[in-house]
Design an enzyme around this catalytic site. Structure first.
Site, short mmCIF file in Angstrom:
data_model
loop_
_atom_site.label_atom_id
_atom_site.label_comp_id
_atom_site.label_asym_id
_atom_site.label_seq_id
_atom_site.Cartn_x
_atom_site.Cartn_y
_atom_site.Cartn_z
N ASN A 120 6.54 0.04 -4.24
CA ASN A 120 6.70 1.29 -3.55
C ASN A 120 6.09 1.11 -1.96
O ASN A 120 5.46 1.87 -1.58
CB ASN A 120 5.79 2.57 -4.17
CG ASN A 120 6.51 3.59 -3.57
OD1 ASN A 120 5.68 4.56 -3.19
ND2 ASN A 120 7.94 3.92 -3.16
N ARG A 125 4.30 -3.70 5.99
CA ARG A 125 2.99 -3.19 5.54
C ARG A 125 2.25 -4.20 4.58
O ARG A 125 1.08 -4.46 4.32
CB ARG A 125 2.76 -2.12 5.03
CG ARG A 125 1.43 -1.35 4.99
CD ARG A 125 1.43 0.19 5.02
NE ARG A 125 1.70 0.65 3.62
CZ ARG A 125 0.76 0.83 2.62
NH1 ARG A 125 -0.56 1.19 3.10
NH2 ARG A 125 1.08 1.63 1.50
N ARG A 170 -2.73 1.11 -5.43
CA ARG A 170 -2.67 -0.40 -5.91
C ARG A 170 -3.84 -1.09 -6.01
O ARG A 170 -4.28 -2.07 -6.61
CB ARG A 170 -1.82 -1.17 -5.12
CG ARG A 170 -0.56 -0.40 -4.80
CD ARG A 170 0.42 -1.16 -3.63
NE ARG A 170 1.05 -0.39 -3.07
CZ ARG A 170 1.50 0.49 -2.17
NH1 ARG A 170 0.32 0.93 -1.69
NH2 ARG A 170 2.49 1.11 -1.88
N LYS A 212 9.73 -5.31 -12.76
CA LYS A 212 10.31 -5.85 -11.45
C LYS A 212 9.00 -6.81 -10.80
O LYS A 212 9.43 -7.75 -10.37
CB LYS A 212 10.50 -4.69 -10.41
CG LYS A 212 11.28 -5.02 -9.38
CD LYS A 212 10.23 -5.59 -8.07
CE LYS A 212 10.88 -6.12 -6.96
NZ LYS A 212 10.08 -6.47 -5.98
N PRO A 229 14.61 -10.14 -10.46
CA PRO A 229 14.07 -8.94 -10.16
C PRO A 229 14.91 -7.85 -9.75
O PRO A 229 15.93 -7.99 -8.94
CB PRO A 229 13.20 -9.42 -9.02
CG PRO A 229 13.03 -10.89 -9.03
CD PRO A 229 14.23 -11.23 -9.84
N ASP A 231 15.35 -4.47 -7.94
CA ASP A 231 14.76 -3.43 -7.08
C ASP A 231 15.88 -2.65 -6.67
O ASP A 231 16.93 -2.69 -6.93
CB ASP A 231 14.11 -4.13 -5.62
CG ASP A 231 15.24 -4.80 -4.84
OD1 ASP A 231 16.11 -4.44 -4.97
OD2 ASP A 231 14.75 -6.08 -4.46
#
Length: 271
Positions: A120, A125, A170, A212, A229, A231
């Site tokens: 997310n 970043r 996280r 994922k 994966p 997404d």
DNA sequence: AGCCAGGACAAGT
DNA sequence: ACTTGTCATGGC
């Protein structure tokens, strides 16, 4: 104090290699572009890397050839993989647009942490969070350059130690990863010995690792090209062009097809 | 300014 | 087994 004595490594490249596309397709986060070259931090060293104009040679300042050959997966025949994927008419356009992408063979623990950071989140970043994480807890391997923290170090951290990393919710997942790897419960060696689904389940015992992230770790950190994966981008594209999923014959190289589609969806199709 | 990001988890159907 | 709200932060 490993000063670079400008010993430049030259590696002649096989077909299907594009440095920029490989680095910028979202599988690694510890690199930046500077003066027309890419600075990449991996394997305990920091190197300046560029691909010659004709695309045939890789010029690397830092580290050793053996490591970079492995890192860029240079001894695997991607031309053959590209040809296989290209046979599928639906995938042909994206394959042709992204044929230079290779699956990096990154460090297992680093890949695990980076893709925990990725959830997310957005790529700019993710790169900043990863850089702060390394500066705070990694060994300095050059002037202002830090290696990725070891599992031992991360396992010894407290949740409040991670506050300056600014990785939000996280933080606890990173600690879980540190414990899992440092204790020997989840390691690259164990993963390697397992079939894909079992490896995936073992990875998912780490808090914050779901389907994922597990697929990303298996693909980018364990060389499992069958990893696919899913997404938001891939789901969007797949629903549109391949609602029934990837054809079975492409499953063994699904990860490469996935990267072709990701590149295509983000760089070519729109935006 | 506000939407949303290479998701996972828990609680609710 | 599927759907939904929530999570912390900041990029664009």
């Amino acid at each position: 104090m490993a000063k670079n004595h400008d010993k430049c490594i030259k590696i002649s490249l096989p077909e299907c290699f594009d440095l920029r596309d490989t680095l910028e397709c979202g599988q690694c986060f510890r690199f930046f572009e500077k003066d027309g070259a890419f600075t990449v931090i991996a394997g305990g060293c920091c190197a300046q890397i560029r691909q010659t104009e004709d695309g045939k040679t890789l010029l690397i300042n830092g580290g050793d050839e053996k490591f970079w050959r492995s890192y860029f997966d240079l001894d695997r025949d991607y031309k053959r993989i590209y040809d296989v994927i290209r046979k599928n008419e639906i995938l042909r356009e994206s394959a042709d647009a992204a044929k230079g992408i290779r699956i990096l063979r990154q460090d297992f623990f680093e890949t695990l942490c980076c893709f925990i950071f990725s959830q997310n989140n957005n790529i700019p970043r993710i790169k900043k969070i990863t850089a702060r994480f390394c500066e705070l807890f990694g060994r300095e391997i050059g002037e202002g350059v830090y290696d990725f923290p070891t599992p031992e170090r991360v396992a010894g951290l407290k949740i409040e130690d991670l506050a300056p990393v600014r990785c939000g919710f996280r933080d606890k997942y990173i600690l879980s990863a540190g414990e899992a790897v440092n204790s020997g419960r989840v390691t690259a060696e164990k993963i390697e010995a397992l079939d894909y689904d079992s490896a995936r389940e073992l990875l998912k015992t780490v808090k914050g690792v779901g389907n994922k992230v597990a697929d990303c770790v298996l693909l980018y950190g364990c060389g499992r090209l069958e990893g696919f994966p899913r997404d938001v981008w891939i789901n969007r594209i797949m629903a549109e062009i391949m609602p029934d999923g990837l054809p079975a014959e492409l499953a063994p190289v699904g990860g490469v097809a996935q990267q072709y589609l990701f590149h295509y969806g983000r760089n070519i199709k729109n935006k």
